[in-house]
Design a protein around this motif. Structure first.
Motif, PDB file in Angstrom:
ATOM      1  N   GLU A  66      -1.856  -3.974  10.417  1.00 19.85           N
ATOM      2  CA  GLU A  66      -1.510  -3.415   9.103  1.00 19.85           C
ATOM      3  C   GLU A  66      -2.795  -3.160   8.339  1.00 19.85           C
ATOM      4  O   GLU A  66      -3.831  -3.753   8.630  1.00 19.85           O
ATOM      5  CB  GLU A  66      -0.611  -4.374   8.325  1.00 19.85           C
ATOM      6  CG  GLU A  66      -1.272  -5.716   8.117  1.00 19.85           C
ATOM      7  CD  GLU A  66      -0.351  -6.715   7.463  1.00 19.85           C
ATOM      8  OE1 GLU A  66       0.765  -6.338   7.113  1.00 19.85           O
ATOM      9  OE2 GLU A  66      -0.767  -7.860   7.303  1.00 19.85           O
TER      10      GLU A  66
ATOM     11  N   VAL B 263       0.858  -1.180   0.000  1.00 17.00           N
ATOM     12  CA  VAL B 263       0.000   0.000   0.000  1.00 17.00           C
ATOM     13  C   VAL B 263       0.895   1.231   0.000  1.00 17.00           C
ATOM     14  O   VAL B 263       1.814   1.353   0.797  1.00 17.00           O
ATOM     15  CB  VAL B 263      -0.895   0.014   1.252  1.00 17.00           C
ATOM     16  CG1 VAL B 263      -1.740   1.279   1.283  1.00 17.00           C
ATOM     17  CG2 VAL B 263      -1.800  -1.197   1.275  1.00 17.00           C
TER      18      VAL B 263
ATOM     19  N   GLY C 289      -5.706   2.478   3.097  1.00 14.63           N
ATOM     20  CA  GLY C 289      -5.832   1.046   3.285  1.00 14.63           C
ATOM     21  C   GLY C 289      -7.089   0.760   4.081  1.00 14.63           C
ATOM     22  O   GLY C 289      -7.672   1.652   4.684  1.00 14.63           O
TER      23      GLY C 289
ATOM     24  N   ARG D 192       0.661  -8.615   0.044  1.00 15.14           N
ATOM     25  CA  ARG D 192       1.039  -7.356   0.715  1.00 15.14           C
ATOM     26  C   ARG D 192       1.718  -7.659   2.038  1.00 15.14           C
ATOM     27  O   ARG D 192       2.737  -7.095   2.382  1.00 15.14           O
ATOM     28  CB  ARG D 192      -0.178  -6.466   0.961  1.00 15.14           C
ATOM     29  CG  ARG D 192      -1.138  -6.392  -0.202  1.00 15.14           C
ATOM     30  CD  ARG D 192      -0.429  -5.889  -1.443  1.00 15.14           C
ATOM     31  NE  ARG D 192      -1.192  -6.198  -2.645  1.00 15.14           N
ATOM     32  CZ  ARG D 192      -1.942  -5.335  -3.289  1.00 15.14           C
ATOM     33  NH1 ARG D 192      -2.038  -4.112  -2.846  1.00 15.14           N
ATOM     34  NH2 ARG D 192      -2.598  -5.688  -4.372  1.00 15.14           N
ATOM     35  N   ALA D 193       1.121  -8.599   2.789  1.00 20.15           N
ATOM     36  CA  ALA D 193       1.709  -8.973   4.078  1.00 20.15           C
ATOM     37  C   ALA D 193       3.075  -9.615   3.858  1.00 20.15           C
ATOM     38  O   ALA D 193       4.031  -9.362   4.604  1.00 20.15           O
ATOM     39  CB  ALA D 193       0.773  -9.929   4.809  1.00 20.15           C
TER      40      ALA D 193
ATOM     41  N   GLU E 138      -4.764  -2.938   4.528  1.00 18.63           N
ATOM     42  CA  GLU E 138      -4.726  -3.728   3.308  1.00 18.63           C
ATOM     43  C   GLU E 138      -5.237  -2.876   2.159  1.00 18.63           C
ATOM     44  O   GLU E 138      -6.101  -2.031   2.334  1.00 18.63           O
ATOM     45  CB  GLU E 138      -5.634  -4.932   3.525  1.00 18.63           C
ATOM     46  CG  GLU E 138      -5.656  -5.927   2.419  1.00 18.63           C
ATOM     47  CD  GLU E 138      -6.583  -7.090   2.774  1.00 18.63           C
ATOM     48  OE1 GLU E 138      -6.101  -8.046   3.374  1.00 18.63           O
ATOM     49  OE2 GLU E 138      -7.777  -7.015   2.459  1.00 18.63           O
ATOM     50  N   ASP E 139      -4.738  -3.173   0.983  1.00 16.61           N
ATOM     51  CA  ASP E 139      -5.221  -2.515  -0.217  1.00 16.61           C
ATOM     52  C   ASP E 139      -6.651  -2.980  -0.509  1.00 16.61           C
ATOM     53  O   ASP E 139      -6.934  -4.164  -0.405  1.00 16.61           O
ATOM     54  CB  ASP E 139      -4.284  -2.912  -1.366  1.00 16.61           C
ATOM     55  CG  ASP E 139      -4.460  -2.007  -2.560  1.00 16.61           C
ATOM     56  OD1 ASP E 139      -5.586  -1.959  -3.082  1.00 16.61           O
ATOM     57  OD2 ASP E 139      -3.489  -1.362  -2.961  1.00 16.61           O
TER      58      ASP E 139
ATOM     59  N   CYS F 230      -7.540 -17.020  -0.321  1.00 12.78           N
ATOM     60  CA  CYS F 230      -7.970 -16.021  -1.299  1.00 12.78           C
ATOM     61  C   CYS F 230      -8.181 -16.709  -2.645  1.00 12.78           C
ATOM     62  O   CYS F 230      -7.240 -16.898  -3.407  1.00 12.78           O
ATOM     63  CB  CYS F 230      -6.888 -14.955  -1.363  1.00 12.78           C
ATOM     64  SG  CYS F 230      -7.084 -13.765  -2.643  1.00 12.78           S
TER      65      CYS F 230
ATOM     66  N   ALA G   7      -4.193 -10.277  -1.627  1.00 10.87           N
ATOM     67  CA  ALA G   7      -4.055  -9.666  -0.307  1.00 10.87           C
ATOM     68  C   ALA G   7      -2.863 -10.228   0.487  1.00 10.87           C
ATOM     69  O   ALA G   7      -2.102  -9.457   1.064  1.00 10.87           O
ATOM     70  CB  ALA G   7      -5.356  -9.804   0.480  1.00 10.87           C
TER      71      ALA G   7
ATOM     72  N   ASP H 119      -9.040  -2.046   6.932  1.00 11.67           N
ATOM     73  CA  ASP H 119      -8.771  -3.044   7.950  1.00 11.67           C
ATOM     74  C   ASP H 119      -9.011  -4.421   7.325  1.00 11.67           C
ATOM     75  O   ASP H 119     -10.111  -4.711   6.867  1.00 11.67           O
ATOM     76  CB  ASP H 119      -9.729  -2.817   9.131  1.00 11.67           C
ATOM     77  CG  ASP H 119      -9.370  -3.675  10.329  1.00 11.67           C
ATOM     78  OD1 ASP H 119      -8.835  -4.784  10.124  1.00 11.67           O
ATOM     79  OD2 ASP H 119      -9.630  -3.241  11.468  1.00 11.67           O
ATOM     80  N   PRO H 120      -7.973  -5.293   7.266  1.00 19.66           N
ATOM     81  CA  PRO H 120      -8.153  -6.583   6.585  1.00 19.66           C
ATOM     82  C   PRO H 120      -9.216  -7.466   7.234  1.00 19.66           C
ATOM     83  O   PRO H 120      -9.721  -8.391   6.608  1.00 19.66           O
ATOM     84  CB  PRO H 120      -6.765  -7.240   6.661  1.00 19.66           C
ATOM     85  CG  PRO H 120      -5.970  -6.434   7.614  1.00 19.66           C
ATOM     86  CD  PRO H 120      -6.620  -5.095   7.759  1.00 19.66           C
TER      87      PRO H 120
END
Lengths: 178, 142
Positions: free
Chosen positions: A102, A14, A20, B69-70, A104-105, A155, B66, A22-23
């Motif tokens: 962290e 990001v 960003g 990124r981490a 997230e995009d 994912c 996703a 919140d994942p």
């Protein structure tokens, strides 16, 4: 979909100044979707399939499935940040959690909404056309994807996207139009 | 269909999904040492002129991934702990040829190369920071 992610640098983190999310938000939403899809599956199993299009369109499982389809479409088109489940998450869940480690995009979960939309639109159409098990199979597939995303952080969208890139359907020749 | 059969089907669906999820979780971040003889040329890796004197972490990502990124953060942190280790993150969207050449079947995938470009380890999925450091240490010790 904009192409603001395009850059000469290969970095995918990001970028500064980019908002960003919140994942945990998308995973919370996927959890709600998974539960609703289980209800769809149970209702569809318990209701005899209608013989006319109108009868099939008014089955309770189908009506709930249609709502889920619209919500996927909403997330895919308006973006994950404007999804109603995101609003529920921010209002009710986020205040009870610690700060995210962290951000997230928003692009990956928005793409996943698109994948969900394609699967549910298929089920929606198959059921209205009277294809046997069309609704059950697509609802089950969508459930597995939503459940794995919510509970395990899997994912499916990432896998599908990679396959599309490898087969040349997406990628450098269509870099701005995914 | 009876209510009991419907409940059984729904429960089986949850059980099957949980099993798939547990298998997925067990495989995430697994380090393999197959194909260690493969030598990668620096000019074949976008954004790299020559490999770092210690090790190079080559990450394959896409922009819709996703966990990538981490992973970027984890690998960047690992590389910054060593003076002679660098990290490069390649967006496969721009380079489908690279996805094919390195047989990337999932994102993120990470290759750990030594200074000569030899593939010393391959990590499928989000890597665990400890195993990345262990692999780097192993390369630096040889």
């Amino acid at each position: 979909m904009s192409s603001h992610q395009q850059s000469s640098k290969p970095s995918l983190a990001v970028k500064p100044g980019q908002t960003g999310i919140d994942p945990r938000g998308p995973r919370f939403g996927a959890g709600i979707t998974a539960v609703l899809l289980l209800i769809v599956i149970a209702l569809t199993l318990l209701t005899p399939t209608g013989t006319t299009t109108l009868a099939r369109a008014s089955e309770p499982g189908f009506v709930l499935f249609a709502v889920i389809t619209v919500l996927f479409g909403w997330g895919a088109i308006a973006g994950i940040q404007r999804h109603p489940y995101g609003a529920i998450f921010r209002a009710l869940v986020r205040p009870r959690l610690s700060l995210p480690t962290e951000l997230e995009d928003p692009i990956p979960p928005t793409f996943s909404q698109g994948v969900g939309f394609v699967i549910t639109v298929a089920g929606f159409t198959l059921h209205l056309l009277g294809v046997p098990y069309g609704l059950l199979i697509t609802a089950s597939a969508a459930f597995v994807a939503a459940f794995l995303n919510s509970v395990f952080g899997y994912c499916l969208g990432c896998q599908i996207y990679l396959v599309l890139v490898r087969t040349g359907i997406l990628g450098h020749s269509a870099a701005t139009g995914y | 269909m009876t209510a009991i059969s419907a409940v059984l089907i729904v429960v089986s669906l949850v059980v099957v999904s949980t099993t798939i999820g547990l298998l997925f979780r067990a495989r995430q971040g697994r380090v393999t040492h197959r194909g260690v003889e493969t030598i990668v040329k620096a000019q074949d890796v976008p954004g790299v002129e020559r490999f770092a004197a210690g090790a190079t972490l080559v990450q394959f990502s896409t922009k819709v991934c996703a966990p990538c990124r981490a992973t970027h953060t984890v690998l960047e942190a690992a590389a910054s702990e060593y003076a002679n280790v660098s990290h490069v993150d390649i967006d496969l969207t721009q380079r489908p040829d690279i996805a094919k050449r390195f047989r990337v079947m999932q994102t993120p995938t990470t290759l750990i190369l030594d200074s000569k470009g030899r593939v010393r380890a391959r990590i499928g999925g989000a890597p665990r920071p400890a195993s990345v450091r262990a692999e780097i240490d192993r390369i630096l010790a040889t």
